[in-house]
Design a protein around this motif. Structure first.
Motif, short mmCIF file in Angstrom:
data_model
loop_
_atom_site.label_atom_id
_atom_site.label_comp_id
_atom_site.label_asym_id
_atom_site.label_seq_id
_atom_site.Cartn_x
_atom_site.Cartn_y
_atom_site.Cartn_z
N ALA A 12 -134.25 -47.58 -33.47
CA ALA A 12 -133.27 -48.12 -32.53
C ALA A 12 -132.09 -48.73 -33.29
N GLY A 13 -130.95 -48.76 -32.64
CA GLY A 13 -129.76 -49.32 -33.26
C GLY A 13 -129.97 -50.75 -33.72
N ILE A 14 -130.70 -51.55 -32.95
CA ILE A 14 -130.93 -52.95 -33.30
C ILE A 14 -131.73 -53.06 -34.61
N GLY A 15 -132.67 -52.16 -34.81
CA GLY A 15 -133.44 -52.14 -36.05
C GLY A 15 -132.57 -51.78 -37.24
N MET A 16 -131.68 -50.81 -37.03
CA MET A 16 -130.74 -50.43 -38.09
C MET A 16 -129.81 -51.59 -38.44
N TYR A 17 -129.41 -52.32 -37.42
CA TYR A 17 -128.55 -53.49 -37.60
C TYR A 17 -129.24 -54.52 -38.49
N GLU A 21 -120.14 -57.56 -42.91
CA GLU A 21 -119.01 -57.07 -42.10
C GLU A 21 -118.49 -55.75 -42.65
N THR A 22 -118.40 -55.65 -43.97
CA THR A 22 -117.95 -54.40 -44.59
C THR A 22 -118.94 -53.28 -44.32
N LYS A 23 -120.23 -53.56 -44.54
CA LYS A 23 -121.24 -52.53 -44.32
C LYS A 23 -121.33 -52.13 -42.84
N LEU A 24 -121.17 -53.10 -41.95
CA LEU A 24 -121.22 -52.79 -40.53
C LEU A 24 -120.06 -51.88 -40.14
N ASP A 25 -118.87 -52.18 -40.64
CA ASP A 25 -117.71 -51.32 -40.37
C ASP A 25 -117.95 -49.90 -40.89
N ASP A 26 -118.53 -49.80 -42.08
CA ASP A 26 -118.77 -48.49 -42.69
C ASP A 26 -119.89 -47.71 -42.01
N LYS A 53 -124.18 -50.79 -26.93
CA LYS A 53 -124.18 -51.49 -28.21
C LYS A 53 -122.83 -52.15 -28.43
N ARG A 54 -122.88 -53.33 -28.99
CA ARG A 54 -121.66 -54.05 -29.33
C ARG A 54 -121.62 -54.23 -30.84
N LYS A 55 -120.44 -54.26 -31.36
CA LYS A 55 -120.27 -54.44 -32.79
C LYS A 55 -120.22 -55.93 -33.10
N THR A 56 -121.36 -56.59 -32.95
CA THR A 56 -121.43 -58.02 -33.21
C THR A 56 -121.66 -58.26 -34.69
N ARG A 57 -121.22 -59.38 -35.15
CA ARG A 57 -121.31 -59.71 -36.57
C ARG A 57 -122.57 -60.51 -36.91
N GLY A 58 -123.25 -61.04 -35.94
CA GLY A 58 -124.51 -61.73 -36.18
C GLY A 58 -124.42 -63.16 -36.65
N SER A 72 -120.92 -46.23 -36.88
CA SER A 72 -121.09 -44.95 -36.17
C SER A 72 -122.53 -44.47 -36.23
N ILE A 73 -123.24 -44.77 -37.33
CA ILE A 73 -124.65 -44.40 -37.44
C ILE A 73 -125.49 -45.26 -36.49
N ILE A 74 -125.23 -46.56 -36.49
CA ILE A 74 -125.96 -47.47 -35.60
C ILE A 74 -125.67 -47.13 -34.15
N ASP A 75 -124.39 -46.90 -33.85
CA ASP A 75 -123.99 -46.57 -32.48
C ASP A 75 -124.57 -45.23 -32.04
N GLY A 76 -124.79 -44.34 -32.98
CA GLY A 76 -125.34 -43.02 -32.66
C GLY A 76 -126.85 -42.97 -32.69
N ALA A 77 -127.50 -44.11 -32.84
CA ALA A 77 -128.97 -44.14 -32.88
C ALA A 77 -129.52 -43.50 -31.61
N THR A 78 -130.58 -42.77 -31.78
CA THR A 78 -131.21 -42.08 -30.65
C THR A 78 -131.65 -43.05 -29.56
N HIS A 79 -132.14 -44.21 -29.98
CA HIS A 79 -132.66 -45.17 -29.02
C HIS A 79 -131.86 -46.46 -29.09
N GLU A 80 -131.63 -47.05 -27.95
CA GLU A 80 -130.91 -48.31 -27.94
C GLU A 80 -131.83 -49.45 -27.55
#
Length: 140
Positions: A17-22, A111-116, A81-86, A119-127
């Motif tokens: 899931a995207g949250i796990g990747m985050y 922040e740098t890694k999240l920006d880079d 999904k939101r691009k939150t910084r945590g 698209s992978i996190i946002d494209g995660a199969t499961h949310e």
């Protein structure tokens, strides 16, 4: 009683899931700090975020096993999904454990890694989903 808690769809692992990747991305930033010698590997290894995102099946099993409540309604609420910084969630924890300077450097890297990688996190199969649970107390 109403409970709203973060979770995952049934049968989905956190890493899928995207949250796990985050969270993995945040963890990689802490690993970077250890590799740079900013924090020790021992300190990093002893750090733990007790996060668990359950499935609706797991929640249902726990409630039934408890026996004090019956489930009146249970829904899964999906959200974009939101691009939150945590920072709001994790900055205090990181500062308390590693110090302010390490927390700042970690979040700059994050922040740098999240920006880079967004698209992978946002494209995660499961949310991530939120579980909405309406419980009724069992009166004996």
């Amino acid at each position: 009683m109403v409970i709203i808690t973060g979770g995952l769809p049934d049968g989905v692992l956190m890493s899928q899931a995207g949250i796990g990747m985050y969270y993995d991305l945040l963890g990689s930033c802490l690993i970077d700090m250890a590799e740079l010698g900013v924090i020790s590997e021992e300190k990093l290894d002893s750090f733990n975020l007790p996060l668990y995102y359950s499935s609706s099946k797991e929640i249902e099993e726990i409630i039934k096993a408890n026996g004090n409540f019956s489930i009146e309604r249970m829904d899964s609420l999906s959200h974009k999904k939101r691009k939150t910084r945590g920072r709001a969630v994790f900055q205090g924890l990181l500062e308390d454990y590693f110090g302010r300077e390490v927390a700042e450097k970690t979040f700059e890297n994050f922040e740098t890694k999240l920006d880079d990688n967004f698209s992978i996190i946002d494209g995660a199969t499961h949310e991530q989903i939120d579980h909405f649970i309406l419980l009724k107390g069992n009166v004996n």
